[in-house]
Write a protein that holds these residues in place. Structure first.
Motif, short mmCIF file in Angstrom:
data_model
loop_
_atom_site.label_atom_id
_atom_site.label_comp_id
_atom_site.label_asym_id
_atom_site.label_seq_id
_atom_site.Cartn_x
_atom_site.Cartn_y
_atom_site.Cartn_z
N ALA A 20 9.72 5.23 -1.52
CA ALA A 20 8.78 5.67 -0.48
C ALA A 20 7.40 5.90 -1.07
CB ALA A 20 9.29 6.95 0.17
N MET A 21 7.35 6.42 -2.28
CA MET A 21 6.06 6.62 -2.94
C MET A 21 5.35 5.29 -3.16
SD MET A 21 6.86 9.61 -5.75
CE MET A 21 5.21 9.48 -6.44
N MET A 22 6.10 4.28 -3.56
CA MET A 22 5.51 2.95 -3.77
C MET A 22 4.82 2.46 -2.50
SD MET A 22 8.36 0.79 -5.92
CE MET A 22 7.45 -0.73 -5.60
N VAL A 23 5.52 2.60 -1.38
CA VAL A 23 5.00 2.09 -0.12
C VAL A 23 3.88 2.97 0.43
CG1 VAL A 23 5.57 1.53 2.27
CG2 VAL A 23 7.19 1.00 0.45
N THR A 24 4.13 4.28 0.50
CA THR A 24 3.14 5.18 1.11
C THR A 24 1.86 5.30 0.30
OG1 THR A 24 4.25 7.08 0.07
CG2 THR A 24 4.88 6.54 2.32
N LEU A 25 1.98 5.27 -1.02
CA LEU A 25 0.77 5.35 -1.85
C LEU A 25 -0.14 4.16 -1.61
CD1 LEU A 25 2.26 6.63 -5.23
CD2 LEU A 25 0.66 7.85 -3.75
N GLU A 26 0.48 2.98 -1.45
CA GLU A 26 -0.32 1.78 -1.20
C GLU A 26 -0.89 1.80 0.21
OE1 GLU A 26 0.05 -3.11 -1.46
OE2 GLU A 26 1.67 -1.83 -2.17
N TRP A 27 -0.06 2.08 1.20
CA TRP A 27 -0.53 2.13 2.59
C TRP A 27 -1.58 3.23 2.78
CZ3 TRP A 27 3.53 1.06 6.98
CH2 TRP A 27 4.16 -0.16 6.72
N SER A 28 -1.35 4.37 2.12
CA SER A 28 -2.28 5.50 2.26
C SER A 28 -3.67 5.14 1.76
CB SER A 28 -1.76 6.72 1.50
OG SER A 28 -0.55 7.17 2.02
N GLY B 202 -13.09 -1.94 -3.12
CA GLY B 202 -12.26 -0.96 -3.82
C GLY B 202 -10.78 -1.26 -3.67
N ILE B 203 -10.35 -1.59 -2.44
CA ILE B 203 -8.95 -1.94 -2.20
C ILE B 203 -8.56 -3.17 -3.01
CG2 ILE B 203 -7.47 -3.02 -0.45
CD1 ILE B 203 -7.44 -0.06 -0.28
N LEU B 204 -9.45 -4.16 -3.05
CA LEU B 204 -9.20 -5.38 -3.80
C LEU B 204 -9.04 -5.08 -5.29
CD1 LEU B 204 -8.97 -8.42 -4.13
CD2 LEU B 204 -11.47 -8.56 -4.06
N SER B 205 -9.87 -4.18 -5.81
CA SER B 205 -9.79 -3.81 -7.23
C SER B 205 -8.45 -3.16 -7.56
CB SER B 205 -10.93 -2.84 -7.58
OG SER B 205 -12.18 -3.43 -7.32
N GLY B 206 -8.02 -2.24 -6.69
CA GLY B 206 -6.74 -1.57 -6.90
C GLY B 206 -5.57 -2.53 -6.81
N CYS B 207 -5.61 -3.42 -5.83
CA CYS B 207 -4.52 -4.38 -5.65
C CYS B 207 -4.44 -5.36 -6.82
CB CYS B 207 -4.70 -5.14 -4.33
SG CYS B 207 -3.27 -6.11 -3.85
N THR B 208 -5.60 -5.73 -7.35
CA THR B 208 -5.62 -6.64 -8.50
C THR B 208 -4.99 -6.00 -9.72
OG1 THR B 208 -7.66 -7.70 -7.69
CG2 THR B 208 -7.12 -8.00 -10.01
#
Length: 460
Positions: free
Chosen positions: A257-265, A433-439
């Motif tokens: 859940a942390m994996m999913v919610t941290l990313e969605w959040s 910023g989102i792109l940087s984190g996802c990369t």
């Protein structure tokens, strides 16, 4: 002579590895393709509601977009993440032919998720006060709070759906999910239009149609599970034995859940930030359009991730470690090809796709400016989705959770804030910023997968 035998042995190993990878490629692709239909059909329930209400007024579009964001991060993402524990538990149990555990694990998930729905519902009841506390626009907050209130029944239906989807997915039983999700989508479209416009319920009608659609989907899947011959010996029963699995379930469910919610959040936080920018209606509308479009594609990516998770978990459960590694490799390759094609198509239509959400010229023009950044993020999202699927299948959710903390909250969000407010790129800066984190997330998970010693990886 010995050298010749050694060379022949290595050639045979390479040929065997190629054969295994080809077989896994066919298996992953054959599972991912119908899972795309399942994921997109489920996501379109909320996306089409946003589109239908969005054409009513700009306030309605901004309000329902904000509400959907809050609902996703505080409710749906949490439930989805918790249910992800079944990808490891049921996946490996099925691979080990321990079929009796499938129903027991699934019932544990359903009960656990339904209990968690109650505190989430309480939060949604007071949504307006929370939004005003974070200085959101009062008109937008009013629309968002009404939408969340009428969306509460959907939470409970979603809990059953997510558990049953993992139950079927880990057995590669995709057809019932395809049939159910597509039939429900066909019901939802006219129902949403009827509630929003014909009955004049507006945002209430959009939320009500989603709630009804989720429960219809849950009932269909439950009925199939209880009566289909393919589920014989693996059915979900109400049993006290299931409560004995609570510990191992939450051991995997919490980090999952942390994996999913941290990313969605991370995405939702930036949408909230867009609400305090000058011309909040425009900024919120545009970022919600980009987020919805990205989410629609992400369903293609998560279908590949689901296929990777199932195949990796099944092979680990069966003790086929080479096949598990091959499943991971082919999933990443498929994700790379698919996302490149989709991002190229989106770039070509950058001046057109915005009309699906709004008719306002300034909104369409603004969306077109951000499209190149969106195209790159789509590639990163697709790769990360396949990699997180591998992580779930191998039971490494804790590692994935720590990666997401670093990628999005130490790197992604701070960079987004800098580009938004200091560089003054506004929504464009937030998405950078989102792109940087996802990369960073993608690169880290790739290295973890690359250097995993599959020979020492054991099933739970």
């Amino acid at each position: 002579m010995e050298d010749s035998l050694l060379v022949n042995s290595k050639q045979e190993e390479k040929q065997e590895l190629k054969k295994i990878r080809w077989e896994k490629l066919k298996k992953v692709a054959s599972m991912a393709a119908p899972m795309i239909i399942v994921n997109i059909s489920q996501t379109l329930l909320q996306a089409t509601s946003t589109m239908i209400v969005g054409h009513k007024s700009e306030i309605s579009l901004a309000g329902i977009a904000l509400a959907s964001s809050i609902a996703n991060v505080t409710g749906f993402s949490l439930l989805c993440g918790l249910a992800g524990a079944l990808e490891t538990l049921c996946g490996q149990a099925f691979g080990a032919r321990q079929y009796e555990k499938l129903g027991s694990y699934t019932f544990t998930s359903i009960v656990s998720l339904l209990i968690i729905c109650f505190p989430i519902s309480l939060l949604w009841i007071f949504m307006k006060n929370l939004l005003l506390l974070f200085h959101q626009d009062p008109e937008i907050s009013e629309v968002a709070s009404v939408y969340c209130l009428w969306l509460i029944p959907a939470l409970f239906g979603y809990s059953v759906i997510q558990s049953l989807v993992r139950y079927f997915q880990t057995q590669s039983l995709i057809f019932p999910m395809v049939l159910s999700s597509f039939a429900v989508l066909c019901f939802h479209l006219p129902a949403c239009w009827l509630f929003v416009y014909t009955l004049g319920l507006g945002t209430k009608g959009a939320a009500l149609s989603i709630s009804l659609s989720y429960w219809l989907n849950a009932v269909f899947l439950w009925f199939f599970m209880r009566h289909s011959r393919v589920c014989e010996g693996k059915r979900v029963f109400i049993s006290m034995e299931a409560f004995g699995h609570m510990r191992i379930f939450f051991t995997l469910a919490v980090p999952s859940a942390m994996m999913v919610t941290l990313e969605w959040s991370a995405f939702e936080i930036l949408i909230l930030i867009s609400g305090v920018l000058p011309n909040a209606k425009l900024e919120t509308s545009v970022i919600s359009m980009i987020y919805t479009t990205s989410s629609l594609h992400y369903n293609l990516a998560t279908a590949i991730g689901a296929a990777a998770s199932t195949n990796v978990a099944n092979e680990l459960g069966a003790g086929n470690l080479v096949a598990a590694r091959s499943s991971a490799t082919v999933a990443i390759s498929i994700a790379a090809v698919e996302s490149s094609a989709m991002s190229f198509a989106l770039f070509l239509s950058r001046h057109v796709w915005g009309y699906a959400f709004s008719n306002a010229p300034e909104v369409i023009r603004y969306a077109a400016e951000i499209t190149p950044i969106l195209c790159i993020s789509i590639v990163m999202d697709s790769l990360s989705a396949s990699l997180t699927g591998v992580v779930r299948g191998s039971g490494k959710q804790k590692i994935g959770a720590f990666v997401n903390i670093a990628a999005f909250y130490i790197i992604g969000i701070p960079i987004g804030l800098v580009f938004c407010f200091i560089v003054d790129l506004k929504v464009k800066g937030l998405w950078i910023g989102i792109l940087s984190g996802c990369t960073l997330q993608t690169l880290t998970l790739f290295l973890i997968t690359k250097f995993t010693n599959w020979k020492t990886t054991e099933a739970l």
